[in-house]
Design an enzyme around this catalytic site. Structure first.
Site, PDB file in Angstrom:
ATOM      1  N   HIS A 251      53.827  88.950   3.408  1.00 11.39           N
ATOM      2  CA  HIS A 251      54.290  89.861   3.863  1.00 11.39           C
ATOM      3  C   HIS A 251      52.567  90.914   4.365  1.00 11.39           C
ATOM      4  CE1 HIS A 251      52.906  92.314  -0.250  1.00 11.39           C
ATOM      5  NE2 HIS A 251      52.299  93.154   0.953  1.00 11.39           N
ATOM      6  N   ASP A 313      57.475  85.534  -1.771  1.00 12.68           N
ATOM      7  CA  ASP A 313      56.325  86.497  -0.738  1.00 12.68           C
ATOM      8  C   ASP A 313      55.318  85.630  -1.046  1.00 12.68           C
ATOM      9  OD1 ASP A 313      55.209  88.357   0.416  1.00 12.68           O
ATOM     10  OD2 ASP A 313      55.520  89.615  -0.788  1.00 12.68           O
ATOM     11  N   SER A 392      48.171  93.997  -2.881  1.00 10.95           N
ATOM     12  CA  SER A 392      49.324  92.764  -2.266  1.00 10.95           C
ATOM     13  C   SER A 392      48.850  91.303  -2.121  1.00 10.95           C
ATOM     14  CB  SER A 392      50.187  92.827  -0.749  1.00 10.95           C
ATOM     15  OG  SER A 392      50.197  94.157  -1.016  1.00 10.95           O
TER      16      SER A 392
END
Length: 636
Positions: A251, A313, A392
């Site tokens: 992402h 992810d 992230s």
């Protein structure tokens, strides 16, 4: 990171003393008297009301943490700036670029090529922060380039041309950083991540992670017209060849507003910040040093359409350059088994801040249909680690210091310490997201098809970095001068090229050749070296030798400096011996270039490093003729 509620606080981050792959030199404008009338190009600032509104909306969508927007520009040395002639026949081009109220700026080149005799510098207005010299070593087949951010609303660009050959330098974007650019504040410490966070060098939290922490990096990601912060980690493979793979989250690389991934050109302008951390547990009062690398290529990812919510992810890239030896970087090990980890840590860069560490002591649990590991952080001696936007892509690590997951989403905050974070399982990323190579980690991290379940970390980076000096660079015409290898590493073969008419010899494979220049003039020298492992490096010094009637000469003497250090690795006490003791000086440097010891050598010198932290250090020894640098590993 895909947090579940709006981030209301805008963080302010910056870089002060930072180093990209470059040559340490001084801009010509700091040495020569040049015109003070350098043109300034004003670039209109963005509409911050619209920017803030977009960021509030984006925080609900799981988008990566934006810190800058890219402004259109059209800048070229042929049409902008000031060219001046130098006394030595060279030329210098300068231009100031300004955008009102920017926290920091950086330049994005859509056309970039520097000839072998060119040098590019970028610095702030008072030259307290200088980037460069960038040289032909920064050229890439993509033809694009960018650099670290420079704090403030104004920067200066300087190009030095030392001979023939025009550069190709076209800037089409100016990165306007408006938040998460750290500055030293009058009312508090450095950095604006949440105040419960632990710096990675806090004790005891970071004691066992001093090697592996170097694998974790802050990433400035370009996606279209914006720049974002995420985290990532270098990761080992079964060939253990130090291929510079970086693992982050999918992402982080996807623009869901435009349903598009970062393009090839975008990836070639990603900037990876290593060793960006506080020296101690306390926050510093100004931005610490870091090492950076620019550019990468896409390898594999967890989905093919941006639908990472139904995957683990992950996003794997390969850096455009090999890992520099003097960065002192480890590639992280991994565990691809689907077994819960009893305890461990997460290391990350929340909101683009300096490196932090979060600790878990309760076993991870499987979540989201088995795609993720769920983890809850605990209070430790110095704080209570959490994650934030910008974390992230950072690794979840078990107590064997192996990656078991990659941060995807979560709800932990300093104001909500019981929140859970979710890391895409390494076991899922290995081979469960799809059957093709570009949907798996397996083909890349197990190229030998070994089938192993776990891999350990490894120290990487070739020590072979070519450099050389001459006994005299201003030499008497017709008389000899001698060349010496002063780079790092241990070359096993040397290939010298001495350019110009009347140079004898024109080529040599001698480690320390003696060369005669029979004609007056300026001469360029090139050295190519190879070591026993097949690593190669080269150095070109343009117009390095001046030969005329006023120059010097040498006798047939050996001036090469050599140094032995033992034991290596060391538990703290290091002995150095060398064959040219008189007037030689020794310095001990950290991987970030910070001097921690200096002295004048005697025949044998003992250095006590027992109070220093484990890690990689460099022992630099210098006399009037030469210098050499050797790596030392401290492992107490």
């Amino acid at each position: 990171m895909k947090k579940v509620f709006i981030l209301l606080t805008f963080c302010l981050m910056s870089i002060i003393t930072i180093a990209q792959i470059s040559i340490s030199k001084t801009p010509v404008s700091s040495i020569h008297t040049l015109s003070r009338d350098v043109p300034t190009l004003q670039i209109e600032a963005p509409n911050m009301y619209e920017i803030e509104k977009e960021d509030e909306e984006s925080s609900l969508k799981g988008k990566p943490y934006r810190y800058a927007t890219l402004l259109d520009c059209d800048i070229d040395p042929t049409t902008n700036g000031l060219w001046e002639e130098l006394e030595n026949g060279g030329r210098v081009w300068r231009l100031n670029i300004e955008s009102e109220n920017a926290k920091a700026l950086s330049l994005y080149f859509d056309a970039f090529w520097i000839p072998s005799n060119g040098e590019l510098y970028i610095y702030n207005e008072d030259k307290t922060k200088i980037l460069g010299a960038y040289t032909n070593r920064n050229n890439h087949e993509s033809g694009v380039f960018t650099h670290e951010i420079l704090e403030g609303e104004k920067l200066c660009i300087e190009y030095v041309q030392n001979g023939s050959g025009e550069p190709i330098l076209h800037i089409n974007k100016l990165s306007y950083a408006y938040r998460s650019v750290a500055i030293a504040r009058d009312f508090g410490d450095f950095g604006d991540s949440d105040d419960c966070q632990n710096n990675v060098n806090c004790s005891p939290e970071g004691d066992d992670w001093q090697e592996l922490k170097t694998a974790v990096c802050r990433i400035s990601l370009r996606i279209g017209a914006n720049a974002y912060w995420c985290s990532g980690s270098l990761v080992n493979n079964t060939s253990e060849d130090c291929t510079p793979y970086v693992l982050t989250a999918e992402h982080c690389a996807y623009d869901d507003d435009n349903n598009a991934y970062a393009t090839t050109n975008d990836l070639n302008q990603w900037v990876f910040y290593f060793n960006y951390e506080a020296d101690e547990c306390e926050n510093p009062t100004s931005s610490p040093s870091s090492n950076t690398m620019t550019g990468c290529s896409y390898v594999s990812r967890s989905s093919n359409n941006g639908n990472w919510n139904s995957t683990s992810d992950f996003y794997l890239v390969e850096l455009n350059n090999s890992l520099p030896f003097n960065y002192g970087l480890y590639v992280a090990g991994w565990n691809r088994g689907n077994t819960a980890s009893a305890e461990g840590v997460g290391i990350h860069h929340p909101a683009g801040d300096i490196k932090k560490i979060s600790t878990y002591t309760q076993s991870t649990s499987s979540a989201n249909n088995g795609l993720d590991w769920r983890v809850r952080w605990v209070e430790t001696t110095n704080g209570h680690g959490v994650t934030e936007g910008g974390s992230s892509g950072s690794p979840l690590l078990n107590m064997d210091q192996q990656i078991v997951g990659t941060l995807s989403t979560g709800s932990s905050y300093c104001s909500f310490l019981n929140g859970y974070d979710y890391y895409g399982k390494f076991s899922e990323s290995w081979d469960q997201n799809g059957s093709s190579n570009d949907r798996q980690l397996k083909p890349w991290l197990d190229p030998t098809n070994s089938g192993v379940i776990t891999m350990d970390k490894k120290l990487c980076g070739t020590p072979l970095v070519a450099n050389f000096n001459a006994a005299y660079t201003h030499v008497l015409t017709g008389a000899p001068t001698q060349f010496f290898y002063t780079g790092s590493g241990s070359p096993t073969s040397y290939s010298w090229t001495f350019y110009g008419a009347g140079v004898n010899p024109a080529n040599s494979t001698d480690p320390s050749p003696e060369v005669i220049y029979t004609n007056d003039g300026n001469y360029t020298v090139r050295l190519d070296v190879t070591d026993a492992d097949g690593n190669m490096s080269y150095e070109i010094k343009s117009t390095y030798i001046l030969a005329d009637e006023f120059g010097g000469t040498i006798g047939i003497t050996e001036n090469q400096l050599s140094v032995n250090l033992f034991p290596n690795p060391s538990t703290g006490i290091v002995y150095l011996s060398q064959n040219v003791a008189k007037n030689a000086e020794v310095r001990v440097l950290t991987v970030l270039g910070k001097e921690v010891y200096s002295n004048t050598l005697t025949e044998t010198l003992k250095i006590d490093l027992s109070e220093f932290k484990n890690g990689v250090y460099f022992i630099e020894v210098k006399n009037e003729n030469s210098s050499t640098t050797e790596r030392l590993i401290l492992n107490k």
